[in-house]
Design a protein around this motif. Structure first.
Motif, PDB file in Angstrom:
ATOM      1  N   GLU A   1       0.840  -1.201   0.000  1.00 34.26           N
ATOM      2  CA  GLU A   1       0.000   0.000   0.000  1.00 34.26           C
ATOM      3  C   GLU A   1       0.875   1.251   0.000  1.00 34.26           C
ATOM      4  OE1 GLU A   1      -3.349   2.636   0.557  1.00 34.26           O
ATOM      5  OE2 GLU A   1      -3.290   0.523  -0.047  1.00 34.26           O
ATOM      6  N   GLU A   2       1.897   1.234   0.847  1.00 34.46           N
ATOM      7  CA  GLU A   2       2.825   2.368   0.921  1.00 34.46           C
ATOM      8  C   GLU A   2       3.637   2.478  -0.365  1.00 34.46           C
ATOM      9  OE1 GLU A   2       6.248   4.827   1.755  1.00 34.46           O
ATOM     10  OE2 GLU A   2       6.323   2.710   1.194  1.00 34.46           O
TER      11      GLU A   2
ATOM     12  N   TYR B   1       3.510   9.791  -7.763  1.00 39.28           N
ATOM     13  CA  TYR B   1       2.354   9.331  -6.991  1.00 39.28           C
ATOM     14  C   TYR B   1       1.166   9.140  -7.926  1.00 39.28           C
ATOM     15  CZ  TYR B   1       0.667  14.172  -7.238  1.00 39.28           C
ATOM     16  OH  TYR B   1       0.232  15.398  -7.685  1.00 39.28           O
TER      17      TYR B   1
ATOM     18  N   TYR C   1       0.995   3.777  -3.164  1.00 38.89           N
ATOM     19  CA  TYR C   1       0.130   4.957  -3.033  1.00 38.89           C
ATOM     20  C   TYR C   1       0.647   6.084  -2.126  1.00 38.89           C
ATOM     21  CZ  TYR C   1      -3.258   1.937  -5.346  1.00 38.89           C
ATOM     22  OH  TYR C   1      -3.897   1.121  -6.248  1.00 38.89           O
ATOM     23  N   SER C   2       1.706   5.854  -1.368  1.00 38.45           N
ATOM     24  CA  SER C   2       2.240   6.943  -0.550  1.00 38.45           C
ATOM     25  C   SER C   2       2.664   8.107  -1.453  1.00 38.45           C
ATOM     26  CB  SER C   2       3.452   6.448   0.253  1.00 38.45           C
ATOM     27  OG  SER C   2       4.201   7.533   0.734  1.00 38.45           O
ATOM     28  N   LYS C   3       2.422   9.343  -0.985  1.00 37.13           N
ATOM     29  CA  LYS C   3       2.772  10.518  -1.791  1.00 37.13           C
ATOM     30  C   LYS C   3       4.171  11.049  -1.473  1.00 37.13           C
ATOM     31  CE  LYS C   3      -1.905  12.020  -2.887  1.00 37.13           C
ATOM     32  NZ  LYS C   3      -2.870  13.131  -2.946  1.00 37.13           N
TER      33      LYS C   3
END
Length: 807
Positions: free
Chosen positions: A554-555, A569, A558-560
């Motif tokens: 997930e990181e 991103y 999708y982390s910005k």
């Protein structure tokens, strides 16, 4: 390049060329005149076309000329050697078949077909003119020893060696009962550590064996299917049968019926079926000397990558198949598989300094590490795969005794990997008289243009003279060759295969291979590897999913935040993701995919792009090509303003997490894209399809064989970005209108994998090859021995001296 004397064609290019030149003589005279202006040189096919365009600048006129017989001829030309006043064409009308045609530019009716030897001499005149004229220059002709071995005749059959050999064996055994005596003698030779298997001397003729099979079958017909063989053993031994026929009455009866049919009315399929049941292979040795061979902390170290993964997966599958076969044969022996590699004292924190290591997820398979030794003692440091040649002969000697001590005897099958492993396998197989297979993984000769005639320029860095000779020795010494794709052997209509490039080549000043290897030889077989299905499995198998990785993935996606692992991103996380993972080099074409995406507004509106590969900082790379691709990727992101639509992730080495990453991409109803300019096999394609991802892959190389276009995935043209990106866009537009469209391609891709590309299928094929080719070797032992003597002489007089000279 097959010698023109080895095959005859009715549609010879040499026969048709005079008429083709006559029809377009005005243009061809001008074209040839341009060739002459440039003096002695070699033209590649693209240069040839470029020159033709300059001569015929009107496109419609040029198209008209090329649609005729001249165009047909030019379409098969791979290169041209110009030695004024002659122009000599190397034409390849079909995979594996070559013609060499010499044309006098001053008289276009003067056209001659020449031999591969004469063609190579012309090439040599460009770099080593004096040597090319030396009547005593060394010519190597391995084909001279293969005249008695039948060859395939159709290019479409290349790589189906096992099937062809089965037909040849069937023909030899057919007819009178006495014709089956070689099979009887072979069955009599089967044993395990002194214990006779299958039959004993009581059944020493085909007639006796046939009669005993009839008696045994009558006896078996009255027994329950699950009757254990132990209860039959004493009675069957009196009739001349030993253990190995099966564990139950039913299996014994199946094996005996299969043999009866082979003896009475042999057919290839039945022969293969019978040999697959025989207790022939118990002990297997696999060689992979170079790099850091280990099970953890090695991927990414020098010369250490996909080959290690391939072999470890191969071993697990082969042990599983051997255990199943031995059980079904009614035997209680345990298989043994040894992966033999180099022990490296300076192991860089890995286990490569440990002599003995059990292979995870197996019971009877191990890594055996043996050091490279010199006059000064054990070599402690890592050595590049290009520099291993001085150590291999002594390594083979040291390994031979260790293998026999460990296995309490000789192995039944030896498999080499890459140049060094294949050469060591050849030396040991020859010494011990064992069936030998080779796997190239990558033949370096095709990676560097004209690397044979330019070997002196490249040798200080790569030692290609040693490598090309070692490769050709191993190809000819092997009983069978395992490849992953047809294209690896014989290429495509447009380009020669990796093995085909060794058919005829020259190392000017050293030796001339007028017949290196013939791709129509029945030793060539295709056995495609799979992906580890405990790691790469469908996204729908939720109970098996590696959910512990989900927070990290997930990181990752999708982390910005930009950091050392990811930049960019995805602003709209509801969009499906198109995903690619590879090395960041020119051939893998990840920057090409990024540009396709950047230019296609329709595609950008439908999906996000995730790229996994390389570093972000070019200064961290030691590879100039990778550095250039890193810079290009940054430039493309800026040029097309991709921030918010692209996620660039650094190279990932955790297989388990990568497997779950594929499945997380599938959760988004995305797709995998493999855009390489050329891909020898395409393991990531197999991995993605295993996980249920619809896949778009290059039509250049192995993926074109893995995917059935429009059925189990899609072929894309890596040289036509607009066409390829539109094909991807059309798919996602259809998925948006009909979600079932995505599901269909996901399911059909998985079906294709399970039918053709699993390690279980691979292991079954390779062990069947080992069984059949061990008998084929016996049938042709005189030819095999003669060729082996030739190989030994060449090895000692040429290769060994070459290694001594350079090192």
């Amino acid at each position: 390049m097959a010698s023109t004397s080895t095959m005859k064609r009715t549609d010879s290019i040499a026969d048709n060329m005079p008429n083709a030149l006559k029809q377009s003589q005005y243009y061809m005279r001008r074209c040839f005149a341009r060739y002459m202006e440039k003096g002695k040189r070699i033209f590649k096919i693209q240069e040839l076309r470029d020159e033709l365009e300059k001569v015929i600048d009107d496109k419609s006129e040029r198209d008209q000329v090329l649609e005729g017989s001249l165009g047909s001829m030019f379409s098969s030309v791979q290169e041209v050697v110009v030695i004024p006043p002659h122009v000599t064409f190397a034409a390849r009308p079909t995979p594996g078949y070559w013609e060499f045609i010499k044309v006098n530019s001053l008289d276009l009716s003067d056209v001659k077909q020449i031999s591969s030897s004469d063609y190579l001499k012309l090439k040599e005149m460009i770099t080593e003119e004096n040597w090319s004229k030396d009547e005593n220059a060394l010519e190597v002709d391995f084909g001279a020893f293969d005249f008695s071995i039948p060859k395939l005749t159709m290019s479409s059959s290349i790589g189906n060696g096992l099937s062809f050999v089965s037909k040849c064996i069937t023909a030899k055994l057919s007819g009178r009962v006495e014709n089956a005596q070689p099979l009887v003698d072979y069955l009599l030779s089967l044993e395990y550590q002194g214990e006779k298997l299958m039959i004993n001397e009581t059944l020493n003729t085909a007639a006796k064996l046939q009669m005993a099979l009839i008696v045994a079958e009558v006896s078996l017909s009255d027994l329950p299917n699950d009757t254990p063989y132990q209860s039959l053993e004493l009675r069957f031994k009196e009739w001349g049968f030993e253990r190995g026929w099966g564990d139950t009455a039913e299996r014994v009866q199946e094996t005996m019926r299969s043999l009866s049919e082979v003896l009475q009315a042999p057919d290839p399929q039945n022969l293969e079926n019978f040999f697959s049941k025989l207790p022939i292979i118990f002990k297997v040795v696999i060689f992979s000397p170079h790099g850091y061979f280990g099970q953890s902390d090695v991927l990414g170290l020098p010369d250490t990558g996909g080959q290690v993964v391939y072999i470890l997966d191969q071993v697990k599958a082969m042990e599983e198949e051997l255990l199943l076969r031995i059980k079904c044969q009614g035997l209680n022996m345990k298989p043994q598989i040894l992966v033999v590699t180099r022990l490296i004292p300076d192991a860089r924190g890995t286990k490569c300094n440990q002599e003995w290591e059990p292979i995870i997820a197996t019971k009877y398979s191990h890594i055996l590490r043996v050091p490279f030794r010199t006059e000064s003692g054990v070599l402690r440091r890592w050595v590049s795969r290009f520099d291993v040649y001085p150590y291999l002969e002594r390594f083979a000697q040291d390994v031979t005794s260790k293998i026999q001590d460990t296995m309490e005897g000789k192995p039944d099958l030896i498999i080499g990997n890459y140049t060094d492993g294949n050469l060591v396998a050849s030396l040991i197989a020859s010494k011990l008289g064992i069936t030998q297979a080779t796997i190239a993984h990558a033949l370096e000769k095709t990676k560097y243009e004209d690397s044979d005639i330019k070997w002196k320029e490249l040798d200080p860095k790569y030692h290609f003279s040693c490598q090309f000779i070692a490769d050709t020795i191993a190809m000819n010494a092997a009983d069978f060759i395992i490849t992953s794709t047809y294209q690896e052997i014989a290429g495509s209509k447009e380009r020669p295969g990796q093995y085909e490039s060794h058919a005829a080549f020259t190392l000017p000043g050293l030796c001339r291979f007028v017949s290196g290897i013939n791709v129509y030889d029945p030793k060539f077989n295709i056995a495609a590897p799979g992906a580890d299905q405990s790691v790469y499995f469908p996204y729908t198998q939720t109970e098996k999913r590696f959910t512990s990785f989900h927070p990290a993935i997930e990181e990752l996606l999708y982390s910005k935040v930009d950091n050392d692992e990811h930049i960019g991103y995805l602003a709209d996380r509801k969009k499906p993701i198109i995903f690619s993972m590879a090395r960041l080099d020119t051939v893998k074409n990840l920057t090409g995919l990024t540009e396709w995406y950047g230019k296609n507004k329709r595609l950008r509106s439908l999906v996000n792009l995730v790229i996994v590969g390389g570093f972000f900082d070019p200064s961290k790379s030691k590879d100039r090509e990778e550095m250039a691709e890193i810079k290009k990727m940054h430039a493309l992101i800026d040029k097309y303003q991709l921030k918010g639509q692209i996620r660039w992730i650094a190279a990932q080495s955790d297989r388990n997490r990568n497997g779950e990453l594929y499945r997380c991409i599938a959760d988004t109803k995305g797709a995998f894209v493999q855009p390489a300019l050329y891909e020898a096999f395409g393991l990531t394609v197999i991995e993605a399809m295993n996980c249920g991802l619809p896949t778009f892959a290059t039509n250049q190389g192995g993926p074109a064989e893995i995917i059935v276009d429009g059925v189990s995935g899609f072929h894309i043209n890596p040289t036509n970005g607009d066409e390829s990106s539109n094909k991807i866009t059309d798919f996602f537009e259809k998925c948006k209108a009909n979600p079932g469209h995505w599901n269909q391609f996901s399911a059909d891709g998985l079906k294709r994998i399970n039918e053709c590309y699993t390690w279980k299928i691979y292991a079954n094929k390779v062990l069947n090859m080992g069984c059949i080719y061990s008998f084929w070797k016996q049938l042709n032992k005189d030819q095999k021995q003669a060729k082996q003597r030739y190989i030994q002489a060449f090895y000692i007089l040429q290769f060994r001296n070459l290694v001594s000279f350079y090192y």
